[in-house]
Design a protein around this motif. Structure first.
Motif, short mmCIF file in Angstrom:
data_model
loop_
_atom_site.label_atom_id
_atom_site.label_comp_id
_atom_site.label_asym_id
_atom_site.label_seq_id
_atom_site.Cartn_x
_atom_site.Cartn_y
_atom_site.Cartn_z
N ARG A 16 1.19 -0.94 -0.64
CA ARG A 16 -0.25 -0.10 0.47
C ARG A 16 0.46 1.56 -0.01
O ARG A 16 0.73 2.03 -0.77
CB ARG A 16 -1.21 0.14 0.99
CG ARG A 16 -1.83 1.37 1.20
CD ARG A 16 -2.63 1.25 2.97
NE ARG A 16 -3.46 2.37 2.85
CZ ARG A 16 -4.05 3.14 3.92
NH1 ARG A 16 -4.36 2.21 4.50
NH2 ARG A 16 -5.10 4.34 3.33
N SER A 73 0.91 4.36 -2.60
CA SER A 73 0.77 5.31 -2.41
C SER A 73 1.76 6.63 -2.65
O SER A 73 1.82 7.28 -3.43
CB SER A 73 0.82 5.60 -1.13
OG SER A 73 0.06 5.19 -0.74
N HIS A 113 -2.99 7.46 -1.14
CA HIS A 113 -3.33 7.09 0.16
C HIS A 113 -4.67 6.64 0.34
O HIS A 113 -4.66 4.67 0.55
CB HIS A 113 -2.83 8.09 0.98
CG HIS A 113 -3.13 7.05 2.39
ND1 HIS A 113 -2.39 6.08 3.40
CD2 HIS A 113 -3.71 7.88 3.73
CE1 HIS A 113 -1.95 5.84 4.54
NE2 HIS A 113 -3.07 6.28 4.58
N SER A 170 -5.60 3.55 -2.44
CA SER A 170 -4.37 2.54 -2.45
C SER A 170 -5.12 1.39 -0.78
O SER A 170 -5.01 0.94 -0.83
CB SER A 170 -2.61 2.85 -2.33
OG SER A 170 -2.67 3.56 -1.08
N GLY A 171 -5.93 2.45 -0.14
CA GLY A 171 -6.28 1.94 1.54
C GLY A 171 -7.47 0.99 0.16
O GLY A 171 -7.95 -0.33 1.28
N SER A 224 -7.04 0.12 -2.30
CA SER A 224 -7.26 -1.42 -3.27
C SER A 224 -6.88 -3.19 -2.36
O SER A 224 -7.26 -4.14 -2.96
CB SER A 224 -6.24 -1.30 -4.25
OG SER A 224 -5.27 -0.49 -3.50
N VAL A 225 -6.29 -2.66 -1.10
CA VAL A 225 -5.70 -3.40 -0.69
C VAL A 225 -6.57 -3.86 0.50
O VAL A 225 -6.46 -5.10 1.55
CB VAL A 225 -4.70 -2.56 0.40
CG1 VAL A 225 -2.87 -2.43 -0.91
CG2 VAL A 225 -4.55 -1.90 1.28
N ARG A 226 -8.00 -3.00 0.71
CA ARG A 226 -8.81 -3.51 2.34
C ARG A 226 -9.67 -4.37 1.26
O ARG A 226 -8.76 -5.53 3.00
CB ARG A 226 -9.88 -2.42 1.72
CG ARG A 226 -10.36 -2.41 3.12
CD ARG A 226 -12.18 -1.54 3.45
NE ARG A 226 -11.39 -0.54 2.94
CZ ARG A 226 -11.82 1.20 2.90
NH1 ARG A 226 -13.23 0.96 2.85
NH2 ARG A 226 -11.27 1.74 3.04
#
Length: 430
Positions: free
Chosen positions: A18, A22, A206, A209-210, A212-214
């Protein structure tokens, strides 16, 4: 001595990914914004110079039209001096020395120009225009250090041939303070805007990306929860099996009794594993809910008949009720609620007394005459490890998941007999 670094966990790797996403997003945005800013600043720098050059070129072209020569071919400046105020903008006429084409002499210069530049600047501009046989413009400074724009335009003798060298050059100067100040303000505005946009893009990167990886973090959390459940639930029966095996090896108990106890422990571990897998599938969304019309009253009666209720009182009061639900999942939820009531819904030494009521609105109520729900666990009763009676609470957690998977609910309260009361609501068939 160098300390060994802690190995990265899967969650650490996801968080590191992440941060890299970012950073990459911010760098990409910054490069693009800086490139556009440089292009805008460069374009404005050329624009204001072109505007000044165009104005000065018009002034010199008009002034050149006023130059004349006498019968001997000598330059006559009377018309120019009488018709034009050559002091502002300052107009300087330079002539090429016939004996030295590289040398220029000042034929006319304003006595009190509004912009004063050094003689070397004027002669340098004139030589550049004569040498290039075309208009030339330069940035320069006044003798006081103020920025100016200098332009030189060559002129030719009357009836000169196409390949004949220029006779001289007309040099003018324009004030560049205003355009340069405007340009400087634009540079500051663009720089500040770029800084704000870079910070904004970093924040957006940020957030994106948060997002996308959640899903990956959620999957890892579920995996950790499943492993914790499995370790917690299987630790006690596994220890009991080991103790039972050690007792059998020492010959301290009857082998038939050991086999019976081993079978019960194995059956209990099987139910635990089955419950853990069901919970994991429900949490991950991989358990497909096969909704279909279902007689809830018949399913409840079947679950009661299959349960181990020997020596305990279990009553069913059911009306004919049709719900739209998954039979397997609802059977597990009802079985878990009944097992919970039989296990914890009675005082020590007193047989359990459980009442199951099925209403026409798709509601199943399970009531017992036990000690009731402890106040300290009432708010988190359906979470794992929260039964409040020494077990993991996995059965109630699964029942709650089943209810919500069907768009229903599972609530808990106090029964009329003082024990616990669980209400499972499922969508009834229209």
């Amino acid at each position: 001595m160098r300390r060994a670094s802690r190995p990265l966990t899967p969650k650490d790797r996801v968080l590191r990914l992440r941060r890299r996403i970012s950073l990459l997003f911010a760098l990409t945005s910054a490069v693009g914004l800086i490139a556009m800013a440089v292009l805008a600043v460069h374009s404005d720098s050329g624009r204001w110079r072109e505007q000044l050059d165009h104005t000065m070129d018009a002034d010199t072209s008009w002034a050149l039209g006023l130059l004349d020569t006498d019968e001997d071919g000598r330059l006559v400046l009377d018309v120019l001096a009488d018709s034009v105020d050559t002091a502002c903008p300052p107009l300087t006429v330079l002539l090429v020395d016939p004996d030295d084409p590289a040398a220029l002499t000042v034929e006319h210069a304003p006595a009190k120009p509004c912009l004063t530049v050094s003689r070397q600047v004027v002669l340098g501009a004139g030589r550049a225009a004569v040498r290039a046989d075309g208009v030339r413009a330069f940035d320069g400074r006044t003798t006081g250090g103020e920025p100016v724009r200098v332009l030189a335009q060559p002129f030719y003798a009357p009836e000169a041939a196409d390949d004949e060298a220029p006779q001289g050059a007309l040099v003018t100067v324009a004030d560049a303070r205003g355009p340069r100040d405007d340009h400087r303000r634009l540079v500051w505005v663009v720089t500040g805007g770029c800084a704000v946009l870079v910070l904004l893009s970093a924040a957006v990167g940020h957030v994106l990306s948060g997002r996308s990886v959640r899903p990956a973090l959620t999957a890892l959390d579920r995996q950790e929860a499943f492993l914790a459940d499995a370790a917690h639930d299987l630790r006690t029966p596994a220890a009991s099996l080991r103790t039972l095996a050690e007792t059998a090896l020492r010959g301290e108990t009857d082998s038939a009794d050991v086999h019976r106890r081993t079978l019960r422990l194995a059956e209990g571990m099987g139910r635990l594993v089955d419950g853990l897998l069901t919970r994991a599938r429900l949490m991950s969304g991989t358990a497909a809910v096969a909704r279909q019309p279902l007689r809830l009253d018949q399913l409840v009666e079947a679950v009661v008949q299959e349960s181990d209720a020997e020596g305990r009182r279990v009553r069913v009061e059911a009306e004919e009720t049709v719900v739209v639900a998954d039979p397997d999942l609802v059977r597990r939820a009802v079985g878990n609620l009944l097992d919970n009531a039989l296990a914890h819904g009675h005082a020590p030494g007193v047989p359990a007394d459980v009442l199951l009521t099925v209403g026409r609105d798709g509601t199943l109520t399970v009531e017992d005459a036990g000690p009731g729900l402890p106040p300290e666990v009432a708010g988190a009763l359906f979470e794992r490890f929260r039964s409040g009676a020494g077990s993991t609470g996995l059965g109630l957690s699964i029942a709650s998941w089943v209810a919500h998977a069907h768009g229903g609910s599972l609530t808990a309260g106090r029964s009329a007999a003082g024990g616990a009361r669980f209400v499972l609501r499922l969508p009834a068939s229209g």
